[in-house]
Design a protein around this motif. Structure first.
Motif, PDB file in Angstrom:
ATOM      1  N   VAL A  71       0.865  -1.183   0.000  1.00 23.93           N
ATOM      2  CA  VAL A  71       0.000   0.000   0.000  1.00 23.93           C
ATOM      3  C   VAL A  71       0.902   1.233   0.000  1.00 23.93           C
ATOM      4  O   VAL A  71       1.828   1.308   0.811  1.00 23.93           O
ATOM      5  CB  VAL A  71      -0.904   0.002   1.258  1.00 23.93           C
ATOM      6  CG1 VAL A  71      -1.726   1.279   1.338  1.00 23.93           C
ATOM      7  CG2 VAL A  71      -1.805  -1.220   1.265  1.00 23.93           C
ATOM      8  N   LYS A  73      -5.674   4.618  -3.461  1.00 26.24           N
ATOM      9  CA  LYS A  73      -5.506   5.758  -2.554  1.00 26.24           C
ATOM     10  C   LYS A  73      -4.267   5.587  -1.691  1.00 26.24           C
ATOM     11  O   LYS A  73      -4.018   4.508  -1.143  1.00 26.24           O
ATOM     12  CB  LYS A  73      -6.729   5.872  -1.652  1.00 26.24           C
ATOM     13  CG  LYS A  73      -7.899   6.523  -2.327  1.00 26.24           C
ATOM     14  CD  LYS A  73      -9.004   6.752  -1.325  1.00 26.24           C
ATOM     15  CE  LYS A  73     -10.225   7.292  -2.011  1.00 26.24           C
ATOM     16  NZ  LYS A  73     -11.400   7.255  -1.155  1.00 26.24           N
ATOM     17  N   ILE A  92      -1.857   6.460   1.674  1.00 28.22           N
ATOM     18  CA  ILE A  92      -2.046   6.737   3.096  1.00 28.22           C
ATOM     19  C   ILE A  92      -1.012   7.788   3.496  1.00 28.22           C
ATOM     20  O   ILE A  92       0.156   7.695   3.120  1.00 28.22           O
ATOM     21  CB  ILE A  92      -1.782   5.477   3.964  1.00 28.22           C
ATOM     22  CG1 ILE A  92      -2.483   4.237   3.408  1.00 28.22           C
ATOM     23  CG2 ILE A  92      -2.145   5.734   5.417  1.00 28.22           C
ATOM     24  CD1 ILE A  92      -3.950   4.203   3.556  1.00 28.22           C
ATOM     25  N   VAL A 113      -5.870   9.059   2.245  1.00 25.32           N
ATOM     26  CA  VAL A 113      -6.413   8.657   3.547  1.00 25.32           C
ATOM     27  C   VAL A 113      -5.423   9.081   4.619  1.00 25.32           C
ATOM     28  O   VAL A 113      -4.257   8.685   4.567  1.00 25.32           O
ATOM     29  CB  VAL A 113      -6.598   7.123   3.610  1.00 25.32           C
ATOM     30  CG1 VAL A 113      -7.049   6.681   4.995  1.00 25.32           C
ATOM     31  CG2 VAL A 113      -7.569   6.655   2.536  1.00 25.32           C
ATOM     32  N   GLU A 146      -7.956   0.193   5.835  1.00 29.13           N
ATOM     33  CA  GLU A 146      -8.242  -0.508   4.573  1.00 29.13           C
ATOM     34  C   GLU A 146      -9.619  -0.110   4.043  1.00 29.13           C
ATOM     35  O   GLU A 146      -9.783   0.103   2.843  1.00 29.13           O
ATOM     36  CB  GLU A 146      -8.192  -2.040   4.771  1.00 29.13           C
ATOM     37  CG  GLU A 146      -6.823  -2.582   5.120  1.00 29.13           C
ATOM     38  CD  GLU A 146      -5.880  -2.707   3.918  1.00 29.13           C
ATOM     39  OE1 GLU A 146      -6.164  -2.093   2.881  1.00 29.13           O
ATOM     40  OE2 GLU A 146      -4.865  -3.422   4.042  1.00 29.13           O
ATOM     41  N   ARG A 191      -9.856   3.066   2.112  1.00 30.16           N
ATOM     42  CA  ARG A 191      -9.263   3.068   0.766  1.00 30.16           C
ATOM     43  C   ARG A 191     -10.216   2.542  -0.295  1.00 30.16           C
ATOM     44  O   ARG A 191      -9.934   2.635  -1.472  1.00 30.16           O
ATOM     45  CB  ARG A 191      -7.977   2.226   0.739  1.00 30.16           C
ATOM     46  CG  ARG A 191      -6.870   2.779   1.599  1.00 30.16           C
ATOM     47  CD  ARG A 191      -5.610   1.960   1.452  1.00 30.16           C
ATOM     48  NE  ARG A 191      -4.985   2.140   0.156  1.00 30.16           N
ATOM     49  CZ  ARG A 191      -4.694   1.147  -0.686  1.00 30.16           C
ATOM     50  NH1 ARG A 191      -4.998  -0.091  -0.391  1.00 30.16           N
ATOM     51  NH2 ARG A 191      -4.105   1.407  -1.840  1.00 30.16           N
TER      52      ARG A 191
END
Ligand SMILES: Nc1ncnc2c1ncn2[C@@H]1O[C@H](COP(=O)(O)OP(=O)(O)OP(=O)(O)O)[C@@H](O)[C@H]1O
Length: 190
Positions: free
Chosen positions: A31, A107, A109, A139, A186, A189
């Motif tokens: 991620v 997306k 983080i 996010v 999670e 996202r």
């Protein structure tokens, strides 16, 4: 549905430790994640101040103990600490800008540990955080202090946003809250 996740709790309860564990887990599943942590700086067992450390490994001072008890009007002070706003901004603002750019389909983080009294001396930081919270591309996984004394505008704003999920970390839950935080991030996202 939530779009951002924040941890709150008393000083030293384990918020940064949890955010680091979440970061490791997200990184290992590829991620995209960036941002910064705030770390205590100790010398000879005594706290000398705080550093900002980015996820990519850059480090710089956020604040240092001042031996001078007289406060100059221009100085940004929190108790015995003098905040180095210039250093903070130089390190953090490019990271926040960079997260918002790029063309990842998924997306990203952004870790913002933390949004507290020291960080809020920077108007540019406040603006960058507001933009990120309002935008749809990133996010935020952040930490905020438990309200104490004079309310901090941005912290109050975050607490009252309907698209923010806040976890309160305590001694009782800190060892079994990790999966819940991960699941919340999670789901932001999706
Ligand atoms: N689950 C845990 N069990 C035992 N010790 C812990 C745990 N989590 C953190 N600690 C220890 O507590 C100390 C503070 O942890 P950490 O920096 O994560 O807290 P914090 O809430 O982020 O603090 P601050 O409010 O200063 O940002 C560290 O020494 C850390 O090793």
């Amino acid at each position: 549905m939530s779009r951002h996740v924040f941890l709150t709790g008393p000083p030293g309860i384990g918020k940064t430790t949890l955010i680091q564990k979440v970061t490791q887990a997200l990184k290992s599943s590829d991620v995209p994640i960036d941002g910064f942590y705030t770390e205590e700086v100790k010398e000879g067992g005594r706290r000398r101040g705080f550093d900002v450390v980015t996820l990519s490994g850059k480090r710089g001072p956020l604040s240092r103990v001042s031996s001078d008890s007289s406060t100059s009007r221009r100085e940004c002070r929190v108790g015995q600490y003098v905040v180095d706003v210039v250093s903070f901004e130089q390190l953090v603002l490019p990271v926040l800008r960079n997260v918002n750019q790029g063309s990842d389909a998924a997306k990203k983080i952004c870790v913002i540990d933390e949004i507290g009294k020291m960080e809020l001396f920077s108007q540019a930081f406040i603006q960058a955080v507001r933009q990120m919270l309002a935008g749809s591309g990133t996010v935020v996984l952040g930490t905020i202090p438990i309200p104490k004394g004079k309310p901090l505008d941005l912290v109050e704003e975050i607490r009252s946003r309907k698209d923010v999920e806040v976890f309160t970390v305590s001694k009782e839950n800190r060892n079994n809250i990790l999966q819940d935080i991960l699941a919340a991030v999670e789901s932001c996202r999706q």
